[in-house]
Design a protein around this motif. Structure first.
Motif, PDB file in Angstrom:
ATOM      1  N   ARG A 100      47.030  94.581  80.924  1.00 53.88           N
ATOM      2  CA  ARG A 100      46.378  95.652  81.671  1.00 53.88           C
ATOM      3  C   ARG A 100      46.971  97.030  81.353  1.00 53.88           C
ATOM      4  NH1 ARG A 100      43.083  95.569  86.040  1.00 53.88           N
ATOM      5  NH2 ARG A 100      43.232  93.322  86.198  1.00 53.88           N
ATOM      6  N   CYS A 156      40.096  86.649  76.830  1.00 53.66           N
ATOM      7  CA  CYS A 156      38.938  87.252  77.492  1.00 53.66           C
ATOM      8  C   CYS A 156      37.994  86.146  77.958  1.00 53.66           C
ATOM      9  CB  CYS A 156      38.241  88.176  76.502  1.00 53.66           C
ATOM     10  SG  CYS A 156      36.654  88.772  77.103  1.00 53.66           S
ATOM     11  N   CYS A 165      38.601  91.779  77.139  1.00 52.57           N
ATOM     12  CA  CYS A 165      39.191  92.403  75.966  1.00 52.57           C
ATOM     13  C   CYS A 165      38.671  93.827  75.795  1.00 52.57           C
ATOM     14  CB  CYS A 165      38.923  91.552  74.722  1.00 52.57           C
ATOM     15  SG  CYS A 165      37.184  91.461  74.275  1.00 52.57           S
ATOM     16  N   THR A 166      37.476  94.076  76.232  1.00 48.26           N
ATOM     17  CA  THR A 166      36.889  95.404  76.073  1.00 48.26           C
ATOM     18  C   THR A 166      36.028  95.728  77.287  1.00 48.26           C
ATOM     19  OG1 THR A 166      34.933  94.503  75.005  1.00 48.26           O
ATOM     20  CG2 THR A 166      36.737  95.150  73.556  1.00 48.26           C
ATOM     21  N   PRO A 167      35.773  96.990  77.531  1.00 42.24           N
ATOM     22  CA  PRO A 167      34.861  97.351  78.625  1.00 42.24           C
ATOM     23  C   PRO A 167      33.504  96.687  78.462  1.00 42.24           C
ATOM     24  CG  PRO A 167      36.006  99.303  77.827  1.00 42.24           C
ATOM     25  CD  PRO A 167      36.366  98.171  76.887  1.00 42.24           C
ATOM     26  N   ARG A 168      33.113  96.436  77.227  1.00 43.12           N
ATOM     27  CA  ARG A 168      31.826  95.786  76.992  1.00 43.12           C
ATOM     28  C   ARG A 168      31.808  94.390  77.613  1.00 43.12           C
ATOM     29  NH1 ARG A 168      27.409  95.533  73.620  1.00 43.12           N
ATOM     30  NH2 ARG A 168      26.926  93.460  72.889  1.00 43.12           N
ATOM     31  N   CYS A 169      32.863  93.628  77.383  1.00 42.97           N
ATOM     32  CA  CYS A 169      32.923  92.290  77.968  1.00 42.97           C
ATOM     33  C   CYS A 169      32.974  92.377  79.485  1.00 42.97           C
ATOM     34  CB  CYS A 169      34.141  91.540  77.430  1.00 42.97           C
ATOM     35  SG  CYS A 169      33.870  90.882  75.780  1.00 42.97           S
ATOM     36  N   LYS A 170      33.633  93.397  79.995  1.00 39.75           N
ATOM     37  CA  LYS A 170      33.692  93.568  81.442  1.00 39.75           C
ATOM     38  C   LYS A 170      32.283  93.767  81.995  1.00 39.75           C
ATOM     39  CE  LYS A 170      36.324  96.212  84.835  1.00 39.75           C
ATOM     40  NZ  LYS A 170      37.253  97.339  85.004  1.00 39.75           N
ATOM     41  N   LEU A 171      31.491  94.569  81.304  1.00 46.86           N
ATOM     42  CA  LEU A 171      30.114  94.802  81.740  1.00 46.86           C
ATOM     43  C   LEU A 171      29.285  93.520  81.667  1.00 46.86           C
ATOM     44  CD1 LEU A 171      29.195  98.290  80.287  1.00 46.86           C
ATOM     45  CD2 LEU A 171      29.385  97.615  82.673  1.00 46.86           C
ATOM     46  N   ASN A 211      45.014  98.194  78.532  1.00 47.50           N
ATOM     47  CA  ASN A 211      43.619  97.787  78.466  1.00 47.50           C
ATOM     48  C   ASN A 211      42.961  97.983  79.829  1.00 47.50           C
ATOM     49  OD1 ASN A 211      41.209  96.516  78.096  1.00 47.50           O
ATOM     50  ND2 ASN A 211      42.058  94.470  77.962  1.00 47.50           N
ATOM     51  N   LEU A 212      42.180  99.018  79.930  1.00 48.87           N
ATOM     52  CA  LEU A 212      41.539  99.305  81.214  1.00 48.87           C
ATOM     53  C   LEU A 212      40.564  98.211  81.612  1.00 48.87           C
ATOM     54  CD1 LEU A 212      40.839 103.129  80.837  1.00 48.87           C
ATOM     55  CD2 LEU A 212      42.507 102.010  82.308  1.00 48.87           C
ATOM     56  N   ALA A 213      40.100  97.442  80.653  1.00 44.52           N
ATOM     57  CA  ALA A 213      39.091  96.426  80.942  1.00 44.52           C
ATOM     58  C   ALA A 213      39.711  95.081  81.283  1.00 44.52           C
ATOM     59  CB  ALA A 213      38.156  96.270  79.752  1.00 44.52           C
TER      60      ALA A 213
END
Ligand SMILES: [Zn+2]
Length: 66
Positions: free
Chosen positions: A14, A4, A23-29, A17-19
């Motif tokens: 992928r 990540c 690693c997580t949607p949080r990191c994507k944000l 993992n949608l993000a």
């Protein structure tokens, strides 16, 4: 799969993992927020001109009369 880019933890591929590649949607944000911040705070382009008082339509009034 690279880790990540935000927290460096292994990110699931992928398919699971949608993000991805985070690693997580949080990191994507978090990454999205960084991009937005950089855009807002980014330096002005070097060639950016300050507002010029003279109207561009009357820049060269004599050129068109040969
Ligand atoms: Zn992460």
């Amino acid at each position: 799969m690279p880790p990540c880019p935000i927290c460096g933890r292994p990110a699931a591929p992928r398919q699971q993992n949608l993000a991805a590649p985070f690693c997580t949607p949080r990191c994507k944000l978090i990454d999205l927020g960084k991009w937005l911040n950089e855009e807002y705070r980014g330096p002005l382009p070097e060639g950016a001109e300050p507002d010029d008082e003279s109207p561009s339509t009357a820049a060269h009034p004599n050129q068109e009369q040969a």
